[in-house]
Design a protein around this motif. Structure first.
Motif, short mmCIF file in Angstrom:
data_model
loop_
_atom_site.label_atom_id
_atom_site.label_comp_id
_atom_site.label_asym_id
_atom_site.label_seq_id
_atom_site.Cartn_x
_atom_site.Cartn_y
_atom_site.Cartn_z
N UNK A 71 0.83 -1.19 0.00
CA UNK A 71 0.00 0.00 0.00
C UNK A 71 0.86 1.24 0.00
N UNK A 72 0.21 2.40 -0.12
CA UNK A 72 0.95 3.66 -0.10
C UNK A 72 1.54 3.86 1.30
N UNK A 83 7.37 -0.65 -17.49
CA UNK A 83 8.70 -0.14 -17.81
C UNK A 83 8.62 0.99 -18.84
N UNK A 84 7.77 0.82 -19.84
CA UNK A 84 7.62 1.86 -20.85
C UNK A 84 6.94 3.11 -20.29
N UNK A 85 6.03 2.89 -19.35
CA UNK A 85 5.29 4.00 -18.77
C UNK A 85 6.14 4.81 -17.80
N UNK A 86 6.99 4.12 -17.03
CA UNK A 86 7.66 4.77 -15.91
C UNK A 86 9.13 5.09 -16.16
N UNK A 87 9.90 4.15 -16.70
CA UNK A 87 11.35 4.35 -16.80
C UNK A 87 11.78 5.61 -17.56
N UNK A 88 11.15 5.96 -18.68
CA UNK A 88 11.62 7.16 -19.40
C UNK A 88 11.39 8.46 -18.63
N UNK A 89 10.55 8.42 -17.61
CA UNK A 89 10.13 9.65 -16.95
C UNK A 89 10.66 9.81 -15.53
N UNK A 90 11.30 8.78 -15.00
CA UNK A 90 11.82 8.85 -13.63
C UNK A 90 13.33 8.71 -13.66
N UNK A 91 14.03 9.79 -13.40
CA UNK A 91 15.48 9.76 -13.34
C UNK A 91 16.03 10.19 -11.98
N UNK A 98 1.73 7.50 -9.30
CA UNK A 98 2.10 7.16 -7.93
C UNK A 98 3.61 7.25 -7.74
N UNK A 99 4.37 6.90 -8.77
CA UNK A 99 5.83 7.01 -8.69
C UNK A 99 6.24 8.44 -8.37
N UNK A 100 5.63 9.38 -9.07
CA UNK A 100 5.94 10.79 -8.84
C UNK A 100 5.52 11.22 -7.43
N UNK A 101 4.38 10.71 -6.99
CA UNK A 101 3.90 11.06 -5.64
C UNK A 101 4.84 10.52 -4.57
N UNK A 102 5.30 9.28 -4.75
CA UNK A 102 6.19 8.67 -3.77
C UNK A 102 7.52 9.41 -3.69
N UNK A 103 8.01 9.85 -4.83
CA UNK A 103 9.26 10.61 -4.84
C UNK A 103 9.09 11.92 -4.07
N UNK A 104 7.95 12.58 -4.27
CA UNK A 104 7.68 13.81 -3.53
C UNK A 104 7.58 13.53 -2.02
N UNK A 105 7.12 12.33 -1.67
CA UNK A 105 7.00 11.96 -0.26
C UNK A 105 8.36 11.65 0.36
N UNK A 134 13.53 6.91 -1.55
CA UNK A 134 14.86 6.98 -2.16
C UNK A 134 15.00 6.10 -3.40
N UNK A 135 14.10 5.14 -3.58
CA UNK A 135 14.15 4.26 -4.75
C UNK A 135 12.78 3.62 -4.93
N UNK A 136 12.53 3.15 -6.14
CA UNK A 136 11.25 2.53 -6.46
C UNK A 136 11.46 1.12 -7.02
N UNK A 137 10.48 0.28 -6.80
CA UNK A 137 10.39 -1.01 -7.48
C UNK A 137 9.10 -0.98 -8.30
#
Length: 362
Positions: A125-126, A183-191, A151-158, A161-164
């Motif tokens: 969960x979140x 992978x196509x949805x998230x990897x190009x946009x999270x650096x 959610x990846x962007x939200x977690x980073x703002x929270x 330090x890393x995502x799975x």
């Protein structure tokens, strides 16, 4: 160069020079992951209840990967014991996976911090902002799961330090989207943080393809569940060796009024009985014999203790034999060190062949 000579060159065993160059390339590709984890290889062990305990976790870490203890329903004192026992078996980094819905989450976080655990994975969960803050203030890194870019962007703002990002090919509790799409949805946009991929991984060359898309490493569970060091029952491991990818199926939900958490496991008699059990409970609800709440509880209670029965007791017919679709590539019970060695070798050979193709094209 002729087509025949090109084919021979591509399939020849790598020379020492080629192997060294490929390993340098691989080290660069997952360098962010290895630096973050403090390991030789950016390969995490998936946290599997009843399986990811001191023996398997330490074996993964000792082999150059990153073992992760599955806390599951452990009480704080029990987790402290498991961390201590794991540290007695390895002096290398390992992490602890905590379920965010655990009623003693705050105490479990403190146990990890008191024990000097450097990485805490928050799953299920979140994660609460308070838990993230406590972990970071305690000097540890936070890893969280993200099933979507938003959610990846939200977690980073929270502050994670890393995502799975874990695809539906994985075993156990899963989301609805495959890793290839995630992978196509998230990897190009999270650096801004390392992203580790999971779900259906069983070969190093497959992991390599995600590294080239921008992943920092990979998480594997099914391969390690059937490893020699895994405490899983021999019948559990043999079921993995026998299984094909299509045998790892998701739990069936008969009625949208009574949601069933999707779980991927090997199809067995227990799974078939679960469908019948749902049908019976729904019939009793419609007949007025059960309230909606009572019916939901009866459905949910069916699998209580089923994972332990499969993993520890070896009841692979009535228990829950959680496995990812990569189970079809489990051909034998191997030591963890060999599994990791094979993954690295497969990635290395793939890079050598990639370079040979580029050279052949001039």
């Amino acid at each position: 160069m002729s087509e025949q000579h090109t084919k021979v060159a591509l399939t020849d065993a790598p020379t020492e020079a080629e192997r060294n160059a490929a390993r340098k390339r691989l080290d660069a590709l997952w360098g962010r992951g290895t630096e973050f984890l403090g390991t030789e290889y950016a390969i995490l062990g998936g946290a599997m209840s009843w399986v990811s305990e001191r023996n398997l976790v330490s074996a993964i870490s000792n082999a150059g990967g990153f073992g992760v203890i599955a806390c599951g329903a452990m009480e704080p004192a029990r987790l402290a014991e498991e961390i201590k026992a794991t540290r007695a078996l390895t002096d290398r980094p390992f992490g602890v996976n905590l379920i965010t819905m655990h009623p003693q989450l705050d105490e479990l976080v403190q146990v990890c911090l008191d024990a000097g655990v450097g990485h805490i994975v928050l799953a299920g969960g979140i994660p609460p902002g308070a838990a993230i803050k406590a972990i970071k203030e305690g000097g540890a890194k936070v890893i969280a799961f993200s099933p979507a870019l938003v959610l990846a962007k939200r977690l980073i703002k929270m502050g994670v330090d890393a995502l799975v990002i874990e695809g539906a090919e994985a075993g156990g509790h899963i989301g609805p989207v495959s890793l290839t799409v995630l992978a196509q949805e998230i990897l190009p946009h999270i650096q801004s943080v390392p992203v580790f991929v999971a779900g259906g991984l069983a070969r190093g060359d497959a992991l390599l393809s995600y590294l080239e898309l921008g992943a920092s490493g990979g998480q594997l569970g099914t391969l390690f569940a059937a490893a020699e060091e895994s405490i899983a029952h021999e019948k559990f491991k043999k079921a993995f060796v026998r299984a094909a990818a299509r045998d790892a199926v998701t739990s069936v939900q008969l009625d949208e009024r009574f949601p069933v958490i999707p779980v991927r496991a090997l199809g067995n008699e227990g799974g078939r009985q679960f469908v019948s059990h749902q049908a019976d409970v729904i019939r009793r609800f419609q007949a007025g014999e059960l309230t909606r709440e009572a019916a939901q509880l009866e459905i949910e209670h069916f699998w209580a203790g089923a994972l332990r029965r499969a993993v520890i007791d070896g009841d692979v017919e009535q228990g829950s034999v959680m496995a990812g679709q990569s189970v079809g590539m489990v051909k034998s019970v191997q030591p963890v060190a060999q599994i990791i060695k094979d993954l690295v070798e497969q990635a290395t050979v793939a890079l050598v062949r990639q370079q040979r193709r580029m050279d052949a094209d001039g």
